[in-house]
Motif scaffolding. Structure first.
Motif, PDB file in Angstrom:
ATOM      1  N   VAL A  99      -6.783  -9.137  12.827  1.00  0.00           N
ATOM      2  CA  VAL A  99      -6.576  -7.916  12.036  1.00  0.00           C
ATOM      3  C   VAL A  99      -5.365  -8.100  11.121  1.00  0.00           C
ATOM      4  O   VAL A  99      -5.400  -7.735   9.941  1.00  0.00           O
ATOM      5  N   LYS A 100      -4.306  -8.691  11.675  1.00  0.00           N
ATOM      6  CA  LYS A 100      -3.124  -8.970  10.840  1.00  0.00           C
ATOM      7  C   LYS A 100      -3.491  -9.892   9.691  1.00  0.00           C
ATOM      8  O   LYS A 100      -3.068  -9.675   8.547  1.00  0.00           O
ATOM      9  N   LEU A 101      -4.266 -10.927   9.998  1.00  0.00           N
ATOM     10  CA  LEU A 101      -4.670 -11.862   8.943  1.00  0.00           C
ATOM     11  C   LEU A 101      -5.512 -11.169   7.885  1.00  0.00           C
ATOM     12  O   LEU A 101      -5.474 -11.543   6.712  1.00  0.00           O
ATOM     13  N   SER A 102      -6.279 -10.150   8.310  1.00  0.00           N
ATOM     14  CA  SER A 102      -7.102  -9.436   7.335  1.00  0.00           C
ATOM     15  C   SER A 102      -6.225  -8.589   6.404  1.00  0.00           C
ATOM     16  O   SER A 102      -6.710  -8.028   5.422  1.00  0.00           O
ATOM     17  N   CYS A 103      -4.933  -8.502   6.719  1.00  0.00           N
ATOM     18  CA  CYS A 103      -3.963  -7.839   5.837  1.00  0.00           C
ATOM     19  C   CYS A 103      -3.199  -8.845   4.986  1.00  0.00           C
ATOM     20  O   CYS A 103      -2.211  -8.481   4.332  1.00  0.00           O
ATOM     21  N   ALA A 104      -3.653 -10.098   4.981  1.00  0.00           N
ATOM     22  CA  ALA A 104      -2.945 -11.163   4.249  1.00  0.00           C
ATOM     23  C   ALA A 104      -2.740 -10.810   2.783  1.00  0.00           C
ATOM     24  O   ALA A 104      -1.732 -11.186   2.182  1.00  0.00           O
TER      25      ALA A 104
ATOM     26  N   LEU B  12      -8.084   1.614   5.655  1.00  0.00           N
ATOM     27  CA  LEU B  12      -7.689   2.583   4.624  1.00  0.00           C
ATOM     28  C   LEU B  12      -6.954   1.900   3.466  1.00  0.00           C
ATOM     29  O   LEU B  12      -6.986   2.393   2.331  1.00  0.00           O
ATOM     30  N   ALA B  13      -6.291   0.754   3.763  1.00  0.00           N
ATOM     31  CA  ALA B  13      -5.578   0.033   2.700  1.00  0.00           C
ATOM     32  C   ALA B  13      -6.550  -0.485   1.644  1.00  0.00           C
ATOM     33  O   ALA B  13      -6.177  -0.678   0.492  1.00  0.00           O
ATOM     34  N   ARG B  14      -7.815  -0.647   2.033  1.00  0.00           N
ATOM     35  CA  ARG B  14      -8.830  -1.115   1.088  1.00  0.00           C
ATOM     36  C   ARG B  14      -9.351   0.005   0.207  1.00  0.00           C
ATOM     37  O   ARG B  14     -10.051  -0.248  -0.775  1.00  0.00           O
ATOM     38  N   GLY B  15      -9.040   1.245   0.600  1.00  0.00           N
ATOM     39  CA  GLY B  15      -9.496   2.395  -0.192  1.00  0.00           C
ATOM     40  C   GLY B  15      -9.759   3.583   0.702  1.00  0.00           C
ATOM     41  O   GLY B  15      -9.865   3.441   1.923  1.00  0.00           O
ATOM     42  N   PRO B  16      -9.821   4.803   0.124  1.00  0.00           N
ATOM     43  CA  PRO B  16     -10.061   6.005   0.909  1.00  0.00           C
ATOM     44  C   PRO B  16     -11.379   5.907   1.669  1.00  0.00           C
ATOM     45  O   PRO B  16     -12.313   5.250   1.207  1.00  0.00           O
ATOM     46  N   ALA B  17     -11.420   6.539   2.839  1.00  0.00           N
ATOM     47  CA  ALA B  17     -12.624   6.462   3.658  1.00  0.00           C
ATOM     48  C   ALA B  17     -12.699   7.647   4.600  1.00  0.00           C
ATOM     49  O   ALA B  17     -11.676   8.272   4.916  1.00  0.00           O
ATOM     50  N   THR B  18     -13.907   7.967   5.057  1.00  0.00           N
ATOM     51  CA  THR B  18     -14.091   8.979   6.095  1.00  0.00           C
ATOM     52  C   THR B  18     -14.092   8.282   7.451  1.00  0.00           C
ATOM     53  O   THR B  18     -14.194   7.056   7.525  1.00  0.00           O
ATOM     54  N   GLY B  19     -13.979   9.063   8.519  1.00  0.00           N
ATOM     55  CA  GLY B  19     -14.063   8.506   9.856  1.00  0.00           C
ATOM     56  C   GLY B  19     -15.389   7.792  10.055  1.00  0.00           C
ATOM     57  O   GLY B  19     -15.452   6.735  10.689  1.00  0.00           O
ATOM     58  N   THR B  69     -11.903  13.047   3.921  1.00  0.00           N
ATOM     59  CA  THR B  69     -11.660  11.728   3.344  1.00  0.00           C
ATOM     60  C   THR B  69     -10.177  11.405   3.462  1.00  0.00           C
ATOM     61  O   THR B  69      -9.332  12.160   2.982  1.00  0.00           O
ATOM     62  N   TYR B  70      -9.887  10.290   4.128  1.00  0.00           N
ATOM     63  CA  TYR B  70      -8.502   9.892   4.385  1.00  0.00           C
ATOM     64  C   TYR B  70      -8.043   8.846   3.375  1.00  0.00           C
ATOM     65  O   TYR B  70      -8.813   7.973   2.978  1.00  0.00           O
ATOM     66  N   THR B  71      -6.794   8.966   2.962  1.00  0.00           N
ATOM     67  CA  THR B  71      -6.187   8.022   2.018  1.00  0.00           C
ATOM     68  C   THR B  71      -4.870   7.555   2.606  1.00  0.00           C
ATOM     69  O   THR B  71      -4.106   8.365   3.143  1.00  0.00           O
ATOM     70  N   ILE B  72      -4.584   6.263   2.520  1.00  0.00           N
ATOM     71  CA  ILE B  72      -3.322   5.747   3.067  1.00  0.00           C
ATOM     72  C   ILE B  72      -2.159   6.218   2.184  1.00  0.00           C
ATOM     73  O   ILE B  72      -2.297   6.315   0.966  1.00  0.00           O
ATOM     74  N   THR B  73      -1.027   6.549   2.808  1.00  0.00           N
ATOM     75  CA  THR B  73       0.181   6.960   2.071  1.00  0.00           C
ATOM     76  C   THR B  73       1.111   5.750   1.926  1.00  0.00           C
ATOM     77  O   THR B  73       0.927   4.741   2.618  1.00  0.00           O
ATOM     78  N   PRO B  74       2.123   5.832   1.044  1.00  0.00           N
ATOM     79  CA  PRO B  74       3.111   4.742   0.946  1.00  0.00           C
ATOM     80  C   PRO B  74       3.741   4.422   2.296  1.00  0.00           C
ATOM     81  O   PRO B  74       3.905   3.247   2.659  1.00  0.00           O
ATOM     82  N   ASP B  75       4.082   5.466   3.078  1.00  0.00           N
ATOM     83  CA  ASP B  75       4.614   5.250   4.428  1.00  0.00           C
ATOM     84  C   ASP B  75       3.639   4.464   5.296  1.00  0.00           C
ATOM     85  O   ASP B  75       4.036   3.577   6.057  1.00  0.00           O
ATOM     86  N   LEU B  77       1.262   2.426   4.325  1.00  0.00           N
ATOM     87  CA  LEU B  77       1.161   1.052   3.828  1.00  0.00           C
ATOM     88  C   LEU B  77       2.360   0.230   4.292  1.00  0.00           C
ATOM     89  O   LEU B  77       2.219  -0.925   4.724  1.00  0.00           O
ATOM     90  N   ALA B  78       3.544   0.850   4.240  1.00  0.00           N
ATOM     91  CA  ALA B  78       4.762   0.152   4.678  1.00  0.00           C
ATOM     92  C   ALA B  78       4.662  -0.181   6.167  1.00  0.00           C
ATOM     93  O   ALA B  78       5.002  -1.293   6.602  1.00  0.00           O
ATOM     94  N   ALA B  79       4.189   0.783   6.960  1.00  0.00           N
ATOM     95  CA  ALA B  79       4.055   0.564   8.407  1.00  0.00           C
ATOM     96  C   ALA B  79       3.049  -0.557   8.686  1.00  0.00           C
ATOM     97  O   ALA B  79       3.276  -1.406   9.562  1.00  0.00           O
ATOM     98  N   LEU B  80       1.964  -0.562   7.945  1.00  0.00           N
ATOM     99  CA  LEU B  80       0.937  -1.598   8.129  1.00  0.00           C
ATOM    100  C   LEU B  80       1.496  -2.980   7.810  1.00  0.00           C
ATOM    101  O   LEU B  80       1.301  -3.932   8.563  1.00  0.00           O
ATOM    102  N   ARG B  81       2.219  -3.070   6.685  1.00  0.00           N
ATOM    103  CA  ARG B  81       2.788  -4.359   6.289  1.00  0.00           C
ATOM    104  C   ARG B  81       3.810  -4.838   7.319  1.00  0.00           C
ATOM    105  O   ARG B  81       3.845  -6.023   7.660  1.00  0.00           O
ATOM    106  N   ALA B  82       4.630  -3.916   7.818  1.00  0.00           N
ATOM    107  CA  ALA B  82       5.637  -4.286   8.818  1.00  0.00           C
ATOM    108  C   ALA B  82       4.963  -4.807  10.091  1.00  0.00           C
ATOM    109  O   ALA B  82       5.402  -5.793  10.692  1.00  0.00           O
ATOM    110  N   TRP B  83       3.878  -4.153  10.484  1.00  0.00           N
ATOM    111  CA  TRP B  83       3.147  -4.594  11.685  1.00  0.00           C
ATOM    112  C   TRP B  83       2.498  -5.957  11.451  1.00  0.00           C
ATOM    113  O   TRP B  83       2.559  -6.839  12.304  1.00  0.00           O
ATOM    114  N   ALA B  84       1.884  -6.101  10.277  1.00  0.00           N
ATOM    115  CA  ALA B  84       1.097  -7.305  10.001  1.00  0.00           C
ATOM    116  C   ALA B  84       1.961  -8.557   9.966  1.00  0.00           C
ATOM    117  O   ALA B  84       1.497  -9.643  10.296  1.00  0.00           O
ATOM    118  N   ARG B  85       3.245  -8.410   9.574  1.00  0.00           N
ATOM    119  CA  ARG B  85       4.042  -9.630   9.437  1.00  0.00           C
ATOM    120  C   ARG B  85       4.784 -10.008  10.717  1.00  0.00           C
ATOM    121  O   ARG B  85       5.408 -11.068  10.758  1.00  0.00           O
TER     122      ARG B  85
END
Lengths: 180, 180
Positions: A99-104, B12-19, B69-75, B77-85
């Motif tokens: 999943v992390k890699l899918s955020c590359a 959600l980082a790929r675009g807005p989506a429903t559950g 329809t859910y859309t990712i916020t800047p917060d 996205l930041a949390a996702l990037r922090a987790w992914a790295r």
DNA sequence: AGGGGCATGTAAAGAGTTACATGATTCT
DNA sequence: AGAATCATGTAACTCTTTACATGCCCCT
């Protein structure tokens, strides 16, 4: 009856054991591939005994409670064999790392390279671990001995780690190539 | 915050989506590697919105409830990037199938060959599936596009299935050799 | 004297699956 | 007419992890 039930039975098939023994074996289940905490194992062993798939022998223990040694019964062995020969539906391939890699695409080059290098190191350690394990195996083990199964399962683990290592090296090279 | 939290954010980082969209994507998450049921996704999306990691827009739905329809916020996205790295501790490699294989010494030749042949067929199907997926990928995708990540993750899946296939063929040959 | 290993158990919380529940639209 | 798709939610259950709890023996 969950996989844990049979994973415990598979341990008992190798010989009598206490819950502590099984918990120790499942802490790093190299070549056997199931993990569990003692808090899950003790109740499961009690159910196994209640069901007649294992027998219990009590002896004086080091703590306040007696030590219980479990032995697989003929019924238990039959149940284990029946389970082992039926095919398992493919499990969901859930992997946090992938999943992390899918955020590359959201990470910058350095962050991504760091992530990949960690995976490379992990895989390299895995290769070394399984190579050591393989080196310690009998090359032609008896057919009806647990080591026969190990001779089959250890190469899966080794192949898996080798594939991960190759992939990580390829991915690092790919990121480096695109960097320029 | 579990892996599911971030797996949903990654969608959600790929675009807005429903559950519903996310549940569909996680039914067969090829190349992205997380699965979940809608019963897990809907509450998690609500928590994401409550935490400010996703915004919600309601519209008329086909059923008794509105479509969200859910859309990712800047917060978010930041949390996702922090987790992914951050590196993930290696997960316990629990595999019911490998537990079955560790019982190979209890099975007779035909039972074992049947089990192995099922695994061979499964792996062969996997190879075909990932080869098709790889063929559909852009060979030089834009760096900041989700397809860049797919170009990294799809080869993991392909390599994994290839390794499984090779192993199953080797194991079948090994069992056949020892049979004689 | 303190830490680690041996040995057993329970409790609480989180993660995940399966099932229940509703209802419009579209396809066969 | 019935099934599938879209779309959301809750409830019950199982599986797993983490933490609490006890106490002897051995080593340093």
């Amino acid at each position: 009856m969950s996989t844990l039930t049979y994973a415990i039975l598979a341990e008992l098939a190798r010989g009598p054991a206490t819950g502590y023994d099984i918990a120790a074996a499942m802490r790093s289940p190299v070549g056997r591939y199931w993990t569990a905490q003692h808090s899950q194992i003790y109740p499961e062993l009690a159910r196994l005994a209640e069901r007649g798939w294992a027998g219990v022998a009590e002896s004086d223990g080091p703590g306040p409670r007696p030590t219980k040694t479990y032995t697989i019964t003929p019924d238990g062995l039959a149940a284990l064999r029946a389970w082992a020969r039926t095919p398992e539906p493919p499990p969901p391939p859930n992997s946090p790392t992938t999943v992390k890699l899918s955020c590359a695409w959201l990470l910058d080059d350095d962050e991504l390279a760091g992530l990949l290098d960690g995976l490379r190191a992990e895989a390299a350690a895995g290769v070394a671990r399984f190579e050591g394990l393989l080196a310690g195996l009998d090359s032609e083990p008896p057919r009806d001995d647990p080591t026969f199964a190990a001779a089959l399962t250890v190469p899966i683990g080794l192949g898996y780690e080798r594939h991960r290592l190759e992939w990580a090296e390829w991915a690092l090279a790919e990121v480096a190539r695109r960097r320029r």
